[in-house]
Design a protein around this motif. Structure first.
Motif, short mmCIF file in Angstrom:
data_model
loop_
_atom_site.label_atom_id
_atom_site.label_comp_id
_atom_site.label_asym_id
_atom_site.label_seq_id
_atom_site.Cartn_x
_atom_site.Cartn_y
_atom_site.Cartn_z
N LYS A 39 0.79 -1.25 0.02
CA LYS A 39 0.03 0.20 0.10
C LYS A 39 0.75 1.74 -0.43
CE LYS A 39 -0.39 0.63 4.82
NZ LYS A 39 -1.89 0.06 6.33
N ASP A 40 1.96 0.95 0.48
CA ASP A 40 3.34 2.16 0.16
C ASP A 40 3.52 2.62 -0.87
OD1 ASP A 40 2.28 2.97 2.81
OD2 ASP A 40 3.59 1.46 4.32
N ARG A 41 3.72 2.10 -1.24
CA ARG A 41 4.67 1.37 -2.99
C ARG A 41 3.57 2.14 -3.71
NH1 ARG A 41 5.68 -2.50 -5.52
NH2 ARG A 41 8.42 -1.84 -5.89
N THR A 42 2.75 2.17 -4.01
CA THR A 42 1.54 3.22 -4.84
C THR A 42 1.88 4.58 -5.28
OG1 THR A 42 -0.37 3.74 -3.07
CG2 THR A 42 -0.35 1.68 -4.61
N ALA A 43 1.85 5.14 -6.35
CA ALA A 43 2.30 6.27 -7.05
C ALA A 43 1.39 7.33 -6.51
CB ALA A 43 3.26 5.63 -7.61
N ASP A 44 1.25 7.94 -6.79
CA ASP A 44 -0.10 8.92 -7.21
C ASP A 44 -1.26 8.21 -7.27
OD1 ASP A 44 1.99 10.39 -8.09
OD2 ASP A 44 1.69 10.10 -10.29
N ASP A 45 -1.51 7.89 -6.51
CA ASP A 45 -3.02 7.35 -6.35
C ASP A 45 -2.84 5.82 -7.08
OD1 ASP A 45 -4.59 6.46 -4.01
OD2 ASP A 45 -6.02 7.84 -4.91
N GLN A 46 -2.19 5.43 -7.23
CA GLN A 46 -2.35 4.68 -8.96
C GLN A 46 -2.90 2.73 -8.22
OE1 GLN A 46 0.78 4.05 -11.41
NE2 GLN A 46 0.85 5.94 -11.71
N PRO A 47 -3.98 2.56 -9.33
CA PRO A 47 -4.08 0.78 -8.33
C PRO A 47 -3.29 -0.51 -7.91
CG PRO A 47 -4.69 1.52 -10.55
CD PRO A 47 -4.62 2.90 -9.83
N ARG A 48 -3.58 -1.27 -7.93
CA ARG A 48 -2.26 -1.96 -8.22
C ARG A 48 -3.03 -3.13 -8.71
NH1 ARG A 48 -1.56 -2.64 -2.00
NH2 ARG A 48 -4.49 -1.16 -2.23
N LEU A 49 -1.79 -3.81 -10.27
CA LEU A 49 -2.62 -4.69 -11.35
C LEU A 49 -2.05 -5.99 -10.98
CD1 LEU A 49 -3.67 -5.98 -13.60
CD2 LEU A 49 -1.62 -5.22 -14.73
N LEU A 50 -2.59 -7.07 -10.82
CA LEU A 50 -2.84 -8.53 -9.93
C LEU A 50 -2.75 -9.27 -10.53
CD1 LEU A 50 -1.09 -9.02 -6.98
CD2 LEU A 50 -3.84 -9.81 -6.51
N LEU A 51 -1.13 -9.96 -12.06
CA LEU A 51 -1.82 -11.06 -12.03
C LEU A 51 -1.53 -12.21 -12.09
CD1 LEU A 51 1.09 -8.86 -14.83
CD2 LEU A 51 -1.39 -9.07 -14.95
N PHE A 52 -2.17 -13.10 -12.07
CA PHE A 52 -2.26 -14.23 -11.33
C PHE A 52 -2.82 -16.26 -12.23
CE2 PHE A 52 -5.80 -12.20 -10.33
CZ PHE A 52 -6.92 -13.16 -9.73
N ASN A 53 -2.01 -16.82 -11.77
CA ASN A 53 -3.54 -18.00 -11.89
C ASN A 53 -4.90 -18.14 -11.72
OD1 ASN A 53 -1.55 -18.63 -14.63
ND2 ASN A 53 -0.77 -19.81 -12.76
N GLY A 54 -6.08 -18.07 -12.31
CA GLY A 54 -7.32 -17.55 -12.27
C GLY A 54 -7.57 -19.52 -11.02
N GLN A 55 -6.63 -19.74 -10.44
CA GLN A 55 -7.63 -21.35 -9.43
C GLN A 55 -8.47 -20.46 -8.46
OE1 GLN A 55 -3.89 -22.09 -7.20
NE2 GLN A 55 -2.42 -22.38 -8.98
N PRO A 56 -9.53 -21.28 -8.22
CA PRO A 56 -10.45 -21.48 -7.56
C PRO A 56 -10.68 -20.58 -6.15
CG PRO A 56 -10.70 -23.75 -8.08
CD PRO A 56 -9.14 -23.49 -8.62
N GLN A 57 -9.56 -20.83 -4.97
CA GLN A 57 -8.82 -20.12 -4.24
C GLN A 57 -8.85 -18.56 -4.69
OE1 GLN A 57 -7.75 -22.65 -5.29
NE2 GLN A 57 -5.31 -22.85 -4.95
N TYR A 58 -8.40 -18.27 -5.63
CA TYR A 58 -8.84 -17.17 -5.55
C TYR A 58 -9.59 -16.70 -6.41
CZ TYR A 58 -3.20 -17.99 -4.93
OH TYR A 58 -2.30 -19.16 -4.24
N LEU A 59 -10.93 -17.34 -6.64
CA LEU A 59 -11.25 -16.36 -7.44
C LEU A 59 -13.13 -16.25 -6.40
CD1 LEU A 59 -11.42 -18.02 -10.39
CD2 LEU A 59 -10.66 -15.99 -10.62
N SER A 60 -12.96 -16.57 -5.09
CA SER A 60 -13.87 -16.53 -4.01
C SER A 60 -14.57 -14.54 -4.48
CB SER A 60 -13.27 -16.82 -2.36
OG SER A 60 -12.96 -15.72 -1.73
N PHE A 61 -16.06 -14.37 -3.67
CA PHE A 61 -16.25 -13.44 -3.52
C PHE A 61 -15.67 -12.66 -2.54
CE2 PHE A 61 -19.18 -10.44 -1.19
CZ PHE A 61 -19.97 -9.80 -2.33
N ARG A 62 -14.98 -13.09 -1.94
CA ARG A 62 -14.41 -12.71 -0.07
C ARG A 62 -13.27 -11.90 -0.65
NH1 ARG A 62 -13.74 -14.86 5.48
NH2 ARG A 62 -13.25 -16.32 4.49
N PHE A 63 -12.74 -12.32 -1.98
CA PHE A 63 -11.22 -12.66 -2.35
C PHE A 63 -11.30 -11.12 -3.46
CE2 PHE A 63 -7.71 -12.53 -5.66
CZ PHE A 63 -6.35 -13.08 -4.46
#
Length: 385
Positions: A266-290
């Motif tokens: 969170k402290d590495r973001t510049a100019d309030d930019q969003p963070r792009l997170l690239l990952f493999n679409g495994q089910p545990q990373y696709l839950s509603f809460r995540f």
């Protein structure tokens, strides 16, 4: 002393229950048996039988159901469609407080889930598609590549390299390693011949396109941990350890990891930019809460397409190849240890040096460049076509 009406009501109700099925109950006999007035016995027999209140099954209301459908559409945009177990998990999270994890412990009705999936449009219904990793990209993947890189281009144009991340998990098997070549006496040979246990350790690693690597998130199989694992020389300050019965990444571990990712970046973001997170679409990373947590903290989840994602992911290039090669050499040393706790201690003692050798800044930036992500150049990944 006269009997109050409250003291006889219970006896009247209990005694008269078996007589309700009779055509002509003996009122006089009941009156003598329970010492209650005739009119009270008659009233109890004529009153309707009280049934316990029926508990309604746990279902989603209209607003919550629309939220669930929006989540399914979000997952579809990530090149996946949730199967029934993931729908049950996410629907339960919505039922218990919109996925914040602080609601009740109610579980969604299975019958409702079946009806819900039947009502879904055909393009959103769960499909059993077998995922097979391809060894190379062929011509049939051209459309998928163009679509994925076309979407990526619009995102990376507004995000600086330090805010572009890729994460993946690696599973280590404790209790199995390459058999070492050694000279021992016959008496000492037996302990090294067989292994008496097999456990799993999973590490989640995350790297940034500017050459930065996050501190690891480690999941250990079991119910306890030792202080020696945390006090190893070189262990990062932000390293996180957790235990679960499988030693693998489940939905709970995935949600804990995304919180750790937010704290470290969170402290590495510049100019309030969003963070792009690239990952493999495994089910545990696709839950509603995540995914809900990502939206709330300006994190853009961006998964690789199935079957060919491992050929496009920076982590599956040089970083993880070196990571696994160093681990194999470390495994030779671990294979002579026949105690689970001692081997885990040796594993965590060796992990900092393995990470230091594997995740060098230049290696990380080259991995993103080789996949045509930073700098953006899809032709690098399309050359095998």
């Amino acid at each position: 002393m006269p009997r109050g009406s409250n003291s006889t009501n219970g006896r009247v109700s209990k005694t008269s229950a078996p007589t309700r099925s009779l055509n002509e109950p003996n009122i006089a006999a009941l009156e003598r048996e329970i010492a209650a007035p005739n009119d009270q016995v008659q009233h109890q027999l004529n009153s309707p039988v009280a049934h316990p209140a029926r508990v309604a099954p746990n279902t989603l209301d209209g607003t919550q159901e629309n939220t669930l459908i929006q989540w399914i559409r979000q997952v579809k945009e990530l090149f996946s469609l949730p199967m029934r177990p993931l729908i049950v998990t996410s629907a339960t999270q919505i039922l218990n407080g919109d996925g914040n994890g602080h609601g009740n412990d109610a579980t969604i009705s299975n019958a409702w889930v079946d009806r819900f999936t039947k009502r879904l449009p055909d393009d959103l219904k769960p499909s059993k598609v077998r995922s097979v990793k391809k060894k190379r990209i062929d011509a049939s993947d051209q459309e998928t590549l163009e679509h994925w890189y076309g979407r990526l281009e619009t995102v990376v144009a507004e995000v600086s390299p330090e805010n572009i991340y890729n994460f993946d998990d690696t599973i280590f098997q404790i209790g199995q390693g390459k058999k070492p070549q050694m000279v021992v006496t016959r008496r000492d040979f037996a302990p090294y011949q067989t292994r008496t246990y097999c456990e799993w350790i999973t590490t989640i690693e995350c790297i940034s396109a500017n050459g930065w690597a996050a501190d690891p998130f480690t999941i250990v199989q079991g119910d306890y941990y030792l202080d020696d694992w945390f006090t190893c020389e070189g262990t990062p300050n932000e390293a996180v350890f957790m235990t679960n019965p499988s030693g693998r990444v489940d939905e709970q571990a995935a949600c804990e990891w995304i919180k750790c990712f937010h704290r470290q970046t969170k402290d590495r973001t510049a100019d309030d930019q969003p963070r792009l997170l690239l990952f493999n679409g495994q089910p545990q990373y696709l839950s509603f809460r995540f995914l809900q947590y990502c939206v709330q903290h300006k994190i853009i989840p961006f998964s690789f397409p199935p079957n060919i994602g491992h050929l496009m992911q920076p982590f599956d290039g040089t970083p993880f190849r070196a990571y696994k090669q160093y681990w194999r050499s470390q495994g030779i040393i671990l294979s002579i240890i026949d105690d689970a706790d001692e081997e885990k201690t040796a594993f965590f003692n060796g992990l900092p040096s393995i990470r230091e050798k594997s995740f060098k800044s230049q290696v990380i930036t080259d991995a993103f460049a080789d996949r045509g992500i930073v700098p953006f150049d899809p032709s690098k990944i399309g050359q095998p076509l």
